[in-house]
Design a protein around this motif. Sequence first.
Motif, mmCIF file in Angstrom:
data_model
loop_
_atom_site.group_PDB
_atom_site.id
_atom_site.type_symbol
_atom_site.label_atom_id
_atom_site.label_comp_id
_atom_site.label_asym_id
_atom_site.label_seq_id
_atom_site.Cartn_x
_atom_site.Cartn_y
_atom_site.Cartn_z
ATOM 1 N N VAL A 7 -5.868 3.328 -1.310
ATOM 2 C CA VAL A 7 -7.039 2.375 -1.220
ATOM 3 C C VAL A 7 -8.185 2.886 -1.730
ATOM 4 C CG1 VAL A 7 -8.590 1.215 0.497
ATOM 5 C CG2 VAL A 7 -5.917 0.867 0.812
ATOM 6 N N GLU A 8 -8.379 4.231 -1.451
ATOM 7 C CA GLU A 8 -9.395 5.075 -2.016
ATOM 8 C C GLU A 8 -9.436 5.042 -3.553
ATOM 9 O OE1 GLU A 8 -12.406 5.797 -0.425
ATOM 10 O OE2 GLU A 8 -11.337 4.647 1.078
ATOM 11 N N ARG A 11 -10.500 1.839 -4.789
ATOM 12 C CA ARG A 11 -11.776 1.483 -4.714
ATOM 13 C C ARG A 11 -12.703 2.201 -5.639
ATOM 14 N NH1 ARG A 11 -13.907 -0.900 -0.281
ATOM 15 N NH2 ARG A 11 -15.881 0.252 -0.504
ATOM 16 N N PRO A 21 -11.560 -3.214 2.015
ATOM 17 C CA PRO A 21 -10.682 -2.427 2.390
ATOM 18 C C PRO A 21 -9.388 -2.903 2.775
ATOM 19 C CG PRO A 21 -12.727 -1.443 3.114
ATOM 20 C CD PRO A 21 -12.851 -2.679 2.820
ATOM 21 N N LEU A 24 -7.575 -4.391 0.032
ATOM 22 C CA LEU A 24 -6.820 -3.447 -0.839
ATOM 23 C C LEU A 24 -5.769 -2.512 -0.073
ATOM 24 C CD1 LEU A 24 -9.929 -1.966 -2.471
ATOM 25 C CD2 LEU A 24 -8.529 -3.464 -3.326
ATOM 26 N N GLN A 25 -5.686 -2.523 1.289
ATOM 27 C CA GLN A 25 -4.434 -1.919 2.125
ATOM 28 C C GLN A 25 -3.166 -3.018 1.702
ATOM 29 O OE1 GLN A 25 -5.701 -1.705 6.294
ATOM 30 N NE2 GLN A 25 -7.006 0.166 5.768
ATOM 31 N N ALA A 28 -1.929 -2.217 -1.589
ATOM 32 C CA ALA A 28 -1.523 -0.813 -1.636
ATOM 33 C C ALA A 28 -0.324 -0.629 -1.050
ATOM 34 C CB ALA A 28 -2.395 0.447 -1.285
#
Length: 155
Positions: A7-8, A11, A21, A24-25, A28
């Motif tokens: 996720v990072e 980002r 987030p 995005l989780q 991912a």
Amino acid sequence: MSVMADVETFRRIPVFSACDPVHLQVLAFSATRVSFETGEPLTEENEPANAAYLILSGETRLSSLKDGPVGTAGEGALLGEVAMIGGRHYALTTTATEPVSALRIERELFMRVAREFPQFAATVFRSLAARLEQSMEEIKATRSEFEKARSFSNT
């Protein structure tokens, strides 16, 4: 790598930097982790863009049939996202120049996340629209410089 680390990585990519987030989780967690050996293609020019690739480690060479090598991409690069989202063909061939680890984001997965989370879709669309607008401004500026050079050479 953990889902949170992925996720990072997402980002840090401008198109996803403003996304929630949680969205995005989901992306991912659902993406497929893939590996490529040196010399193996990730994408091939003119082939249908069924997926985008988020490079987690390693280095790739970008090339076109017309121009040959045009650059490189490494950790943190997202490859093929515009073609994948638009249901187009890859514009470049991407080949691993060393072992590469990546997340493969299937078009079907990406579009499902976009349907399930309209705010995610809107955020990505705004980012892509801003990127397109910036590219258009750069093209206009380049065109203006060429026109100045042409008018200067005609005097």
